[in-house]
Design an enzyme around this catalytic site. Structure first.
Site, mmCIF file in Angstrom:
data_model
loop_
_atom_site.group_PDB
_atom_site.id
_atom_site.type_symbol
_atom_site.label_atom_id
_atom_site.label_comp_id
_atom_site.label_asym_id
_atom_site.label_seq_id
_atom_site.Cartn_x
_atom_site.Cartn_y
_atom_site.Cartn_z
ATOM 1 N N MET A 1 0.812 -1.218 0.000
ATOM 2 C CA MET A 1 0.000 0.000 0.000
ATOM 3 C C MET A 1 0.851 1.276 0.000
ATOM 4 S SD MET A 1 -2.883 -1.401 -0.320
ATOM 5 C CE MET A 1 -4.076 -0.089 -0.077
ATOM 6 N N ARG A 2 2.008 1.210 -0.593
ATOM 7 C CA ARG A 2 2.869 2.389 -0.719
ATOM 8 C C ARG A 2 3.125 2.678 -2.182
ATOM 9 N NH1 ARG A 2 3.362 5.018 4.222
ATOM 10 N NH2 ARG A 2 3.305 3.430 5.836
ATOM 11 N N ASN B 1 1.802 -4.815 -10.207
ATOM 12 C CA ASN B 1 0.923 -4.454 -9.088
ATOM 13 C C ASN B 1 -0.476 -4.995 -9.357
ATOM 14 O OD1 ASN B 1 0.044 -3.049 -6.714
ATOM 15 N ND2 ASN B 1 -0.851 -1.491 -8.041
ATOM 16 N N HIS C 1 -4.470 -4.098 -8.580
ATOM 17 C CA HIS C 1 -5.309 -2.989 -8.131
ATOM 18 C C HIS C 1 -6.765 -3.441 -8.064
ATOM 19 C CE1 HIS C 1 -6.493 1.068 -7.356
ATOM 20 N NE2 HIS C 1 -7.445 0.919 -8.248
HETATM 21 C C1 GAR Z 1 -6.132 -6.395 -2.449
HETATM 22 O O1 GAR Z 1 -7.500 -6.170 -2.632
HETATM 23 C C2 GAR Z 1 -5.336 -5.588 -3.462
HETATM 24 O O2 GAR Z 1 -5.979 -5.444 -4.696
HETATM 25 C C3 GAR Z 1 -5.245 -4.249 -2.758
HETATM 26 O O3 GAR Z 1 -5.031 -4.563 -1.411
HETATM 27 C C4 GAR Z 1 -5.643 -5.819 -1.120
HETATM 28 C C5 GAR Z 1 -4.605 -6.692 -0.464
HETATM 29 O O4 GAR Z 1 -5.160 -7.884 -0.006
HETATM 30 N N1 GAR Z 1 -4.171 -3.465 -3.282
HETATM 31 C C6 GAR Z 1 -4.220 -2.144 -3.403
HETATM 32 O O5 GAR Z 1 -5.189 -1.485 -3.104
HETATM 33 C C7 GAR Z 1 -2.970 -1.527 -3.962
HETATM 34 N N2 GAR Z 1 -3.126 -0.117 -4.126
HETATM 35 P P1 GAR Z 1 -4.229 -9.089 0.456
HETATM 36 O O6 GAR Z 1 -3.204 -8.487 1.427
HETATM 37 O O7 GAR Z 1 -5.153 -10.028 1.146
HETATM 38 O O8 GAR Z 1 -3.567 -9.663 -0.759
#
Ligand code: GAR
Length: 239
Positions: A135-136, A157, A159
């Protein structure tokens, strides 16, 4: 099938995508070895998943680095190869008109954290870096030191939205609040903007009128777990 690739992973939280990738590597669904899992967050649950799978883990505590930068950044603490004007010219994270001091603080504090990430990552031989719920935002300082062959992307990545709609930190929330009837997820290469890089794959799902935000997240994550291994396979097939 292409050559077996070495995949580094970065996470921030629960790591369910990481788990899907670990499972795919174990079952032969992807031809990959996961060489490390790094996190910006001490205690992230995904680190346990990695350790259970015998994967090397490390943490770069972003919040702590940013906190100490707020007390003042001494330019001698910045990475030796950090050139503020170069990074500022390349980045596409800030629109024009954002106060210079904000941009300066962001790029310098992140470069300090990114240098620490790079110090860990450089210990490994790695073909692909996979952001699995990291998330960075990464700045050109970091990206250029991973993408060392011009024109060849090496950072992926995932999204939680159908890009280019709803970039940013809350893809499913934004999709839900907009009243979309279709949601989805996107795997893309990372470039100098936020969620703007070339799209590798997408999956969509229907949102029923009765669905809650939790339903949207559940449906979306289930699609993510299919999509990420598929996109890594696509990368390794062409490697
Ligand atoms: C997922 O939904 C991914 O798409 C999102 O964080 C979540 C992580 O879940 N990523 C973002 O928003 C990136 N900007 P996880 O830790 O269970 O894989």
């Amino acid at each position: 099938m292409g050559k077996k690739i070495k995949v580094g992973t970065l996470i921030s939280g629960g790591g369910t995508n990481l788990q899907a990738i670990i499972d795919a590597a174990h079952s032969g669904g992807i031809n990959a070895d996961i060489v490390f899992t790094g996190s910006d967050t001490p205690g992230a649950k995904g680190l346990e998943r990695a350790q259970k799978a015998g994967i090397h883990t490390f943490v770069v505590d972003y919040a702590n680095i940013i906190r100490s930068c707020k007390k003042g950044i001494d330019d001698t603490d910045l990475p030796e190869d950090f050139d503020f004007e170069e990074i500022k010219a390349k980045q596409r994270l800030f629109k024009t008109g954002i106060p210079e001091n904000r941009v300066r603080f962001f790029l310098k504090s992140r470069a300090m954290a990114e240098k620490a990430l790079l110090d860990h990552i450089r210990e490994f031989d790695m073909d692909l870096l996979v952001l699995a719920g990291f998330m960075r935002v990464l700045t050109p300082y970091f990206i250029d030191r991973i993408n060392t062959v011009p024109g060849r992307h090496r950072i992926m990545n995932i999204h939680p939205a159908l890009l280019p709609s709803f970039p940013g930190t809350d893809g499913y929330g934004d999709t839900f609040r907009h009243g979309c009837k279709i949601g989805g997820c996107t795997v893309h290469f990372v470039d100098y903007g936020e969620d703007t890089g070339p799209i590798i794959g997408q999956k969509a799902f229907e949102i029923e009128d009765t669905d809650t935000l939790e339903d949207v997240k559940r449906k979306g994550l289930a699609k993510e777990w299919e999509l990420y291994p598929q996109c890594i396979r696509k990368f390794s097939d062409s490697f």
